[in-house]
Design a protein around this motif. Structure first.
Motif, PDB file in Angstrom:
ATOM      1  N   LEU A   1       2.720  20.728 -73.409  1.00 57.98           N
ATOM      2  CA  LEU A   1       3.987  21.219 -72.875  1.00 57.98           C
ATOM      3  C   LEU A   1       3.835  21.941 -71.543  1.00 57.98           C
ATOM      4  O   LEU A   1       4.576  21.664 -70.595  1.00 57.98           O
ATOM      5  CB  LEU A   1       4.673  22.133 -73.895  1.00 57.98           C
ATOM      6  N   GLU A   2       2.885  22.840 -71.433  1.00 57.90           N
ATOM      7  CA  GLU A   2       2.754  23.621 -70.201  1.00 57.90           C
ATOM      8  C   GLU A   2       2.421  22.744 -68.998  1.00 57.90           C
ATOM      9  O   GLU A   2       2.982  22.928 -67.925  1.00 57.90           O
ATOM     10  CB  GLU A   2       1.721  24.737 -70.368  1.00 57.90           C
ATOM     11  N   SER A   3       1.544  21.771 -69.177  1.00 55.71           N
ATOM     12  CA  SER A   3       1.223  20.889 -68.050  1.00 55.71           C
ATOM     13  C   SER A   3       2.418  19.993 -67.704  1.00 55.71           C
ATOM     14  O   SER A   3       2.633  19.658 -66.535  1.00 55.71           O
ATOM     15  CB  SER A   3      -0.028  20.064 -68.322  1.00 55.71           C
ATOM     16  N   PHE A   4       3.208  19.628 -68.702  1.00 51.93           N
ATOM     17  CA  PHE A   4       4.422  18.849 -68.444  1.00 51.93           C
ATOM     18  C   PHE A   4       5.423  19.687 -67.648  1.00 51.93           C
ATOM     19  O   PHE A   4       6.011  19.210 -66.669  1.00 51.93           O
ATOM     20  CB  PHE A   4       5.036  18.365 -69.761  1.00 51.93           C
ATOM     21  N   ILE A   5       5.589  20.955 -68.025  1.00 55.45           N
ATOM     22  CA  ILE A   5       6.505  21.830 -67.293  1.00 55.45           C
ATOM     23  C   ILE A   5       6.005  22.048 -65.866  1.00 55.45           C
ATOM     24  O   ILE A   5       6.812  22.140 -64.933  1.00 55.45           O
ATOM     25  CB  ILE A   5       6.727  23.165 -68.038  1.00 55.45           C
ATOM     26  N   ASP A   6       4.682  22.100 -65.665  1.00 51.65           N
ATOM     27  CA  ASP A   6       4.136  22.191 -64.303  1.00 51.65           C
ATOM     28  C   ASP A   6       4.639  21.031 -63.447  1.00 51.65           C
ATOM     29  O   ASP A   6       5.020  21.215 -62.292  1.00 51.65           O
ATOM     30  CB  ASP A   6       2.600  22.157 -64.317  1.00 51.65           C
ATOM     31  N   ARG A   7       4.627  19.831 -64.017  1.00 55.39           N
ATOM     32  CA  ARG A   7       5.096  18.643 -63.295  1.00 55.39           C
ATOM     33  C   ARG A   7       6.585  18.748 -62.979  1.00 55.39           C
ATOM     34  O   ARG A   7       7.026  18.438 -61.870  1.00 55.39           O
ATOM     35  CB  ARG A   7       4.815  17.389 -64.110  1.00 55.39           C
ATOM     36  N   LEU A   8       7.366  19.207 -63.970  1.00 57.25           N
ATOM     37  CA  LEU A   8       8.798  19.366 -63.753  1.00 57.25           C
ATOM     38  C   LEU A   8       9.073  20.409 -62.676  1.00 57.25           C
ATOM     39  O   LEU A   8       9.954  20.232 -61.837  1.00 57.25           O
ATOM     40  CB  LEU A   8       9.497  19.786 -65.052  1.00 57.25           C
ATOM     41  N   LYS A   9       8.320  21.495 -62.708  1.00 58.60           N
ATOM     42  CA  LYS A   9       8.516  22.559 -61.730  1.00 58.60           C
ATOM     43  C   LYS A   9       8.227  22.056 -60.316  1.00 58.60           C
ATOM     44  O   LYS A   9       8.950  22.394 -59.368  1.00 58.60           O
ATOM     45  CB  LYS A   9       7.660  23.769 -62.046  1.00 58.60           C
ATOM     46  N   ALA A  10       7.203  21.235 -60.154  1.00 55.79           N
ATOM     47  CA  ALA A  10       6.899  20.666 -58.837  1.00 55.79           C
ATOM     48  C   ALA A  10       8.071  19.823 -58.336  1.00 55.79           C
ATOM     49  O   ALA A  10       8.450  19.893 -57.160  1.00 55.79           O
ATOM     50  CB  ALA A  10       5.622  19.838 -58.900  1.00 55.79           C
ATOM     51  N   ILE A  11       8.672  19.050 -59.221  1.00 54.67           N
ATOM     52  CA  ILE A  11       9.824  18.227 -58.857  1.00 54.67           C
ATOM     53  C   ILE A  11      11.011  19.125 -58.512  1.00 54.67           C
ATOM     54  O   ILE A  11      11.701  18.921 -57.511  1.00 54.67           O
ATOM     55  CB  ILE A  11      10.171  17.247 -59.996  1.00 54.67           C
ATOM     56  N   SER A  12      11.234  20.146 -59.329  1.00 50.46           N
ATOM     57  CA  SER A  12      12.326  21.077 -59.089  1.00 50.46           C
ATOM     58  C   SER A  12      12.128  21.861 -57.790  1.00 50.46           C
ATOM     59  O   SER A  12      13.088  22.086 -57.032  1.00 50.46           O
ATOM     60  CB  SER A  12      12.459  22.038 -60.275  1.00 50.46           C
TER      61      SER A  12
ATOM     62  N   ARG B   1      10.579  20.774 -55.151  1.00 49.50           N
ATOM     63  CA  ARG B   1      10.909  19.834 -54.071  1.00 49.50           C
ATOM     64  C   ARG B   1      12.414  19.749 -53.890  1.00 49.50           C
ATOM     65  O   ARG B   1      12.922  19.782 -52.774  1.00 49.50           O
ATOM     66  CB  ARG B   1      10.343  18.456 -54.375  1.00 49.50           C
ATOM     67  N   TYR B   2      13.142  19.639 -54.996  1.00 46.24           N
ATOM     68  CA  TYR B   2      14.609  19.595 -54.961  1.00 46.24           C
ATOM     69  C   TYR B   2      15.153  20.809 -54.207  1.00 46.24           C
ATOM     70  O   TYR B   2      16.014  20.672 -53.332  1.00 46.24           O
ATOM     71  CB  TYR B   2      15.133  19.556 -56.402  1.00 46.24           C
ATOM     72  N   GLY B   3      14.643  21.971 -54.535  1.00 48.14           N
ATOM     73  CA  GLY B   3      15.081  23.193 -53.874  1.00 48.14           C
ATOM     74  C   GLY B   3      14.804  23.176 -52.383  1.00 48.14           C
ATOM     75  O   GLY B   3      15.652  23.574 -51.568  1.00 48.14           O
TER      76      GLY B   3
ATOM     77  N   VAL C   1      18.513  24.511 -52.040  1.00 41.08           N
ATOM     78  CA  VAL C   1      19.174  25.119 -53.192  1.00 41.08           C
ATOM     79  C   VAL C   1      18.397  26.356 -53.637  1.00 41.08           C
ATOM     80  O   VAL C   1      17.199  26.282 -53.906  1.00 41.08           O
ATOM     81  CB  VAL C   1      19.277  24.106 -54.361  1.00 41.08           C
ATOM     82  N   ASP C   2      19.088  27.475 -53.715  1.00 43.68           N
ATOM     83  CA  ASP C   2      18.499  28.704 -54.249  1.00 43.68           C
ATOM     84  C   ASP C   2      18.493  28.592 -55.769  1.00 43.68           C
ATOM     85  O   ASP C   2      19.552  28.555 -56.400  1.00 43.68           O
ATOM     86  CB  ASP C   2      19.329  29.907 -53.801  1.00 43.68           C
TER      87      ASP C   2
END
Length: 112
Positions: A8-19, A21-23, A28-29
């Motif tokens: 889970l934690e490594s998966f969330i790391d990947r999501l955070k990197a994508i998020s 980039r989105y920001g 986006v704040d």
């Protein structure tokens, strides 16, 4: 007890990197209450798609099942990102809230 979702934690790391980039790309704040508000927005979109999929909307039913799946993905990922932002250990929470019932169920089946 082992973690229910060991990756889970490594998966969330990947999501955070994508998020992240989105920001950056869209300016986006994502601070403060952004995660809970975004989660609510995605739940609204999931509800819209679900209503279409179940024939209770004017939206096109042909793509609604796919739309529901995409919105479920958004909801799940936003929830995981919110947990990270709030320093919530989801593995611990899932174990405490859900997996505790496995012990109860085992005892019930043993007594049956």
């Amino acid at each position: 007890m082992s973690q229910p979702l060991p990756e889970l934690e490594s998966f969330i790391d990947r999501l955070k990197a994508i998020s992240d980039r989105y920001g950056r790309v869209y300016g986006v704040d994502r601070g403060g209450d952004w995660h809970i508000l975004k989660l609510q927005e995605e739940m609204g979109e999931l509800t819209q798609s679900y209503l279409a999929m179940t024939g209770r909307s004017r939206r096109d039913e042909a793509t609604a099942r796919h739309d529901v799946a995409m919105e479920m993905a958004d909801v799940m990922c936003m929830l995981l990102l919110m947990a990270r932002a709030e320093n919530i250990n989801l593995n611990a929470a899932i174990t405490e809230k859900w997996l505790k019932w496995e012990t109860v169920m085992a005892a019930e089946s043993h007594n049956a």
